[in-house]
Design a protein around this motif. Structure first.
Motif, PDB file in Angstrom:
ATOM      1  N   PRO A  16      44.550  55.283  29.279  1.00 32.89           N
ATOM      2  CA  PRO A  16      44.455  53.998  28.818  1.00 32.89           C
ATOM      3  C   PRO A  16      43.297  53.677  28.054  1.00 32.89           C
ATOM      4  O   PRO A  16      42.515  54.599  28.047  1.00 32.89           O
ATOM      5  CB  PRO A  16      44.551  53.260  29.864  1.00 32.89           C
ATOM      6  N   SER A  17      43.242  52.761  27.184  1.00 37.45           N
ATOM      7  CA  SER A  17      41.887  52.411  26.500  1.00 37.45           C
ATOM      8  C   SER A  17      40.641  51.992  27.405  1.00 37.45           C
ATOM      9  O   SER A  17      41.005  51.304  28.548  1.00 37.45           O
ATOM     10  CB  SER A  17      42.280  51.215  25.426  1.00 37.45           C
ATOM     11  N   ALA A  18      39.487  52.367  27.083  1.00 38.61           N
ATOM     12  CA  ALA A  18      38.376  51.713  27.871  1.00 38.61           C
ATOM     13  C   ALA A  18      38.016  50.586  27.453  1.00 38.61           C
ATOM     14  O   ALA A  18      36.942  49.911  28.124  1.00 38.61           O
ATOM     15  CB  ALA A  18      37.461  52.840  27.752  1.00 38.61           C
ATOM     16  N   LYS A  19      38.520  49.800  26.621  1.00 40.86           N
ATOM     17  CA  LYS A  19      37.917  48.509  25.780  1.00 40.86           C
ATOM     18  C   LYS A  19      38.529  47.483  26.436  1.00 40.86           C
ATOM     19  O   LYS A  19      38.118  46.347  26.648  1.00 40.86           O
ATOM     20  CB  LYS A  19      38.002  48.549  24.325  1.00 40.86           C
ATOM     21  N   GLU A  20      39.917  47.541  26.767  1.00 38.42           N
ATOM     22  CA  GLU A  20      40.709  46.259  27.169  1.00 38.42           C
ATOM     23  C   GLU A  20      42.023  46.656  28.080  1.00 38.42           C
ATOM     24  O   GLU A  20      42.371  47.859  28.125  1.00 38.42           O
ATOM     25  CB  GLU A  20      41.197  45.643  25.912  1.00 38.42           C
ATOM     26  N   VAL A  21      42.084  45.741  29.188  1.00 35.21           N
ATOM     27  CA  VAL A  21      43.119  45.805  30.007  1.00 35.21           C
ATOM     28  C   VAL A  21      44.639  46.087  29.104  1.00 35.21           C
ATOM     29  O   VAL A  21      44.776  45.198  28.387  1.00 35.21           O
ATOM     30  CB  VAL A  21      43.081  44.759  31.084  1.00 35.21           C
ATOM     31  N   ALA A  22      45.504  46.838  29.550  1.00 31.45           N
ATOM     32  CA  ALA A  22      46.844  46.801  29.180  1.00 31.45           C
ATOM     33  C   ALA A  22      47.793  46.527  30.517  1.00 31.45           C
ATOM     34  O   ALA A  22      47.475  47.127  31.545  1.00 31.45           O
ATOM     35  CB  ALA A  22      47.075  48.071  28.504  1.00 31.45           C
ATOM     36  N   MET A  23      49.082  46.100  30.067  1.00 33.51           N
ATOM     37  CA  MET A  23      49.889  46.158  31.056  1.00 33.51           C
ATOM     38  C   MET A  23      50.703  47.255  30.756  1.00 33.51           C
ATOM     39  O   MET A  23      51.322  47.305  29.563  1.00 33.51           O
ATOM     40  CB  MET A  23      50.512  44.772  30.989  1.00 33.51           C
ATOM     41  N   MET A 147      40.603  52.182  31.277  1.00 35.41           N
ATOM     42  CA  MET A 147      39.638  53.495  31.636  1.00 35.41           C
ATOM     43  C   MET A 147      38.478  53.075  32.023  1.00 35.41           C
ATOM     44  O   MET A 147      37.825  52.234  31.315  1.00 35.41           O
ATOM     45  CB  MET A 147      39.763  54.162  30.445  1.00 35.41           C
ATOM     46  N   HIS A 148      38.080  53.301  33.114  1.00 33.70           N
ATOM     47  CA  HIS A 148      36.508  53.100  33.516  1.00 33.70           C
ATOM     48  C   HIS A 148      35.834  54.497  33.250  1.00 33.70           C
ATOM     49  O   HIS A 148      35.895  55.323  33.565  1.00 33.70           O
ATOM     50  CB  HIS A 148      36.292  52.684  35.002  1.00 33.70           C
ATOM     51  N   ILE A 149      34.722  54.332  32.454  1.00 35.04           N
ATOM     52  CA  ILE A 149      33.695  55.271  31.970  1.00 35.04           C
ATOM     53  C   ILE A 149      32.503  54.933  32.702  1.00 35.04           C
ATOM     54  O   ILE A 149      31.754  54.250  32.709  1.00 35.04           O
ATOM     55  CB  ILE A 149      33.510  55.304  30.632  1.00 35.04           C
ATOM     56  N   GLY A 150      32.039  56.212  33.681  1.00 40.02           N
ATOM     57  CA  GLY A 150      30.861  56.083  34.630  1.00 40.02           C
ATOM     58  C   GLY A 150      31.177  56.274  36.027  1.00 40.02           C
ATOM     59  O   GLY A 150      32.260  56.688  36.297  1.00 40.02           O
ATOM     60  N   PRO A 151      30.112  56.068  36.761  1.00 38.84           N
ATOM     61  CA  PRO A 151      30.149  56.504  38.223  1.00 38.84           C
ATOM     62  C   PRO A 151      31.045  55.566  38.966  1.00 38.84           C
ATOM     63  O   PRO A 151      31.203  54.309  38.543  1.00 38.84           O
ATOM     64  CB  PRO A 151      28.555  56.556  38.684  1.00 38.84           C
ATOM     65  N   THR A 194      37.812  57.392  34.905  1.00 39.45           N
ATOM     66  CA  THR A 194      38.778  57.030  36.061  1.00 39.45           C
ATOM     67  C   THR A 194      39.508  55.916  35.745  1.00 39.45           C
ATOM     68  O   THR A 194      39.139  54.838  35.107  1.00 39.45           O
ATOM     69  CB  THR A 194      38.079  56.497  37.297  1.00 39.45           C
ATOM     70  N   VAL A 195      41.086  56.300  35.588  1.00 38.68           N
ATOM     71  CA  VAL A 195      41.784  55.244  35.353  1.00 38.68           C
ATOM     72  C   VAL A 195      41.808  54.206  36.573  1.00 38.68           C
ATOM     73  O   VAL A 195      42.031  54.652  37.663  1.00 38.68           O
ATOM     74  CB  VAL A 195      43.311  55.767  35.418  1.00 38.68           C
ATOM     75  N   ILE A 196      41.729  53.121  36.147  1.00 38.17           N
ATOM     76  CA  ILE A 196      41.804  51.810  37.141  1.00 38.17           C
ATOM     77  C   ILE A 196      43.192  51.050  37.054  1.00 38.17           C
ATOM     78  O   ILE A 196      43.494  50.471  36.034  1.00 38.17           O
ATOM     79  CB  ILE A 196      40.735  50.680  37.318  1.00 38.17           C
ATOM     80  N   ARG A 197      43.914  50.983  38.346  1.00 44.05           N
ATOM     81  CA  ARG A 197      45.452  50.529  37.880  1.00 44.05           C
ATOM     82  C   ARG A 197      45.631  49.570  39.063  1.00 44.05           C
ATOM     83  O   ARG A 197      45.098  50.052  40.351  1.00 44.05           O
ATOM     84  CB  ARG A 197      46.346  51.694  37.787  1.00 44.05           C
ATOM     85  N   GLN A 198      46.407  48.561  38.444  1.00 45.93           N
ATOM     86  CA  GLN A 198      46.679  47.533  40.056  1.00 45.93           C
ATOM     87  C   GLN A 198      48.090  46.866  39.598  1.00 45.93           C
ATOM     88  O   GLN A 198      48.288  46.332  38.695  1.00 45.93           O
ATOM     89  CB  GLN A 198      45.557  46.284  40.146  1.00 45.93           C
ATOM     90  N   PRO A 199      48.937  47.137  40.680  1.00 44.99           N
ATOM     91  CA  PRO A 199      50.221  46.853  40.304  1.00 44.99           C
ATOM     92  C   PRO A 199      50.083  44.966  40.382  1.00 44.99           C
ATOM     93  O   PRO A 199      49.289  44.629  40.776  1.00 44.99           O
ATOM     94  CB  PRO A 199      50.963  47.006  41.828  1.00 44.99           C
TER      95      PRO A 199
END
Length: 205
Positions: A16-23, A147-151, A194-199
């Motif tokens: 996914p993009s690291a700039k904006e949240v997508a559904m 997408m989260h970039i970093g620790p 790291t992909v951050i995902r939440q249903p």
């Protein structure tokens, strides 16, 4: 020999993009899974779960590659579902974290294939978590991700961004989901992906 690339097939879920949240609407997918509890930085159970998941996943890969199916594919990345009995204190007590670590499998993998692979791993390595691994279909459905970039320690603002995106459209459901795309042994933490995902559940129209 046939080759398949699940990263490309499911690019919208794993890149996914690291700039904006997508559904996204996540379809039912098959996973090898191991459940556990505790702080991943100090939990022996967490390390055992990862060892077992990778061992069985790679055993399956080489079984399929050398067998009558003759299909080659890349093993998918480690993923984790995270939660706690009291989510209001989730960040206060990491030892109380509950998790399911998992690796997605191609749709042609069967229960019988998994049983054979588990038997091979048990015979060769017999890792401590081999008795805890299971093969299961998991369906998240509608979710928000980025997408989260970093620790990992800097995920907070990214997670808040995902949660705000959901709050503007509906409500959170299910478990916090992370997909670990970087080799932590070789990549600088500042560049970890790291992909951050939440249903989520959408508000009625």
């Amino acid at each position: 020999m046939d080759k398949m690339d699940l990263y490309k097939e499911f690019k919208h879920l794993y890149q996914p993009s690291a700039k904006e949240v997508a559904m996204v609407n996540v379809p039912p997918l098959n996973f090898l899974m191991v459940d556990g509890m505790g702080d991943p930085n100090h939990s022996r159970a967490y390390m055992d779960a990862m060892e077992t998941l990778y061992s069985v996943s790679y055993t399956l890969k080489f079984m399929i590659k050398k067998g009558s199916e003759a299909i080659d594919y890349r093993v998918m990345p480690l993923e984790g579902l995270w939660w706690a009995d009291d989510m209001t204190k989730f960040m206060e007590n990491r030892d109380a974290w509950k998790w399911t670590m998992m690796i997605m499998q191609p749709d042609f993998i069967t229960v019988e294939m998994v049983d054979v692979a588990i038997g091979e791993v048990r015979k060769k390595k017999n890792p401590p978590a081999i008795g805890k691994i299971r093969f299961e279909n998991y369906h998240e459905g509608w979710s928000a991700q980025i997408m989260h970039i970093g620790p990992f320690s800097e995920e907070g603002p990214t997670i808040e961004k995902v949660h705000q995106f959901i709050a503007d459209r509906g409500r959170l459901t299910g478990k916090h989901h992370e997909i670990y795309l970087s080799d932590l042994r070789r990549v600088d933490p500042a560049r970890w992906k790291t992909v951050i995902r939440q249903p989520m559940e959408l508000n009625p129209v």
